[in-house]
Design a protein around this motif. Structure first.
Motif, PDB file in Angstrom:
ATOM      1  N   TYR A  75       0.792  -1.213   0.000  1.00 54.91           N
ATOM      2  CA  TYR A  75       0.000   0.000   0.000  1.00 54.91           C
ATOM      3  C   TYR A  75       0.834   1.277   0.000  1.00 54.91           C
ATOM      4  N   THR A  76       0.283   2.304  -0.644  1.00 50.02           N
ATOM      5  CA  THR A  76       0.729   3.659  -0.354  1.00 50.02           C
ATOM      6  C   THR A  76       0.215   4.015   1.032  1.00 50.02           C
ATOM      7  N   ILE A  77       1.081   4.590   1.843  1.00 49.58           N
ATOM      8  CA  ILE A  77       0.696   5.014   3.181  1.00 49.58           C
ATOM      9  C   ILE A  77       0.714   6.532   3.236  1.00 49.58           C
ATOM     10  N   GLY A  78      -0.363   7.078   3.727  1.00 51.11           N
ATOM     11  CA  GLY A  78      -0.467   8.522   3.869  1.00 51.11           C
ATOM     12  C   GLY A  78      -0.594   8.925   5.323  1.00 51.11           C
ATOM     13  N   THR A 138      -3.677   8.535  -4.512  1.00 50.00           N
ATOM     14  CA  THR A 138      -2.979   8.363  -3.237  1.00 50.00           C
ATOM     15  C   THR A 138      -1.699   9.181  -3.214  1.00 50.00           C
ATOM     16  N   ILE A 139      -0.959   9.254  -4.296  1.00 52.98           N
ATOM     17  CA  ILE A 139       0.276  10.043  -4.292  1.00 52.98           C
ATOM     18  C   ILE A 139      -0.050  11.528  -4.172  1.00 52.98           C
ATOM     19  N   ALA A 140      -1.247  11.909  -4.527  1.00 51.74           N
ATOM     20  CA  ALA A 140      -1.684  13.289  -4.341  1.00 51.74           C
ATOM     21  C   ALA A 140      -2.253  13.522  -2.949  1.00 51.74           C
ATOM     22  N   ILE A 141      -2.211  12.517  -2.118  1.00 52.15           N
ATOM     23  CA  ILE A 141      -2.684  12.541  -0.721  1.00 52.15           C
ATOM     24  C   ILE A 141      -4.156  12.956  -0.659  1.00 52.15           C
ATOM     25  N   GLU A 175      -9.050   8.374  -1.390  1.00 49.38           N
ATOM     26  CA  GLU A 175      -8.374   7.268  -2.066  1.00 49.38           C
ATOM     27  C   GLU A 175      -7.795   6.261  -1.084  1.00 49.38           C
ATOM     28  N   PHE A 176      -7.897   6.555   0.208  1.00 46.98           N
ATOM     29  CA  PHE A 176      -7.339   5.680   1.236  1.00 46.98           C
ATOM     30  C   PHE A 176      -8.472   4.934   1.933  1.00 46.98           C
ATOM     31  N   GLY A 177      -8.389   3.602   1.923  1.00 42.75           N
ATOM     32  CA  GLY A 177      -9.505   2.812   2.433  1.00 42.75           C
ATOM     33  C   GLY A 177      -9.365   2.325   3.860  1.00 42.75           C
ATOM     34  N   PHE A 178      -8.155   2.379   4.409  1.00 43.09           N
ATOM     35  CA  PHE A 178      -7.915   1.886   5.766  1.00 43.09           C
ATOM     36  C   PHE A 178      -7.307   3.015   6.585  1.00 43.09           C
ATOM     37  N   CYS A 191      -2.682   7.790  10.166  1.00 46.34           N
ATOM     38  CA  CYS A 191      -2.108   7.145   8.994  1.00 46.34           C
ATOM     39  C   CYS A 191      -3.204   6.372   8.285  1.00 46.34           C
ATOM     40  N   ALA A 192      -3.020   6.208   6.987  1.00 45.53           N
ATOM     41  CA  ALA A 192      -4.024   5.558   6.169  1.00 45.53           C
ATOM     42  C   ALA A 192      -3.340   4.788   5.055  1.00 45.53           C
ATOM     43  N   ALA A 193      -3.996   3.747   4.570  1.00 48.01           N
ATOM     44  CA  ALA A 193      -3.440   2.901   3.510  1.00 48.01           C
ATOM     45  C   ALA A 193      -4.357   2.906   2.303  1.00 48.01           C
ATOM     46  N   GLY A 194      -3.742   2.981   1.135  1.00 47.01           N
ATOM     47  CA  GLY A 194      -4.484   2.923  -0.117  1.00 47.01           C
ATOM     48  C   GLY A 194      -3.609   2.324  -1.197  1.00 47.01           C
TER      49      GLY A 194
END
Length: 126
Positions: free
Chosen positions: A32-35, A105-108, A112-115, A96-99
């Motif tokens: 995942y991408t993490i934000g 997601t890269i645009a935060i 777009e983040f589901g968790f 924090c969130a995962a997508g």
């Protein structure tokens, strides 16, 4: 079900540093991408930073560029947010969130983040 847990928040004086950690149970973060997001009282949630699954790309909000650094250790299933030169306006609950990797997601973009984790409080005050 991927569950995220943030830690490392606290009270710090202006100019100080904190390192937040985001860990996961029920799955691995490596896909995942993490934000990182934050929400101050009375304000909307805003994207702070993100890092793609392989760690090859990162992004930062203009307000934190040069002060915050995001990194990940997939062996430890952990993503970090190193926060330096903290300012009172950095105060808020940090999530924090995962997508999945992608332009959203890269645009935060939060939708777009589901968790999502439950958040950790960061307070910057003298």
């Amino acid at each position: 079900q991927l569950q995220l847990v943030e830690s490392g928040g606290g009270l710090v004086q202006p100019g100080g540093s904190l390192r937040l950690s985001c860990t996961a149970s029920g799955g691995t973060l490596m896909w995942y991408t993490i934000g990182w997001f934050r929400q101050a009282p009375g304000k909307e949630r805003e994207g702070v930073s993100c890092i793609t699954s392989g760690g090859g790309s990162t992004n930062y909000a203009d307000s934190v560029k040069g002060r915050f650094t995001i990194a990940r250790d997939n062996n430890k299933n952990t993503v970090y947010l190193q926060m330096n030169l903290l300012k009172p306006e950095d105060t808020g609950v940090y999530y924090c969130a995962a997508g999945f990797d992608g332009p959203g997601t890269i645009a935060i973009e939060s939708n777009e983040f589901g968790f999502w984790g439950q958040g950790t409080q960061v307070s910057v005050s003298s």
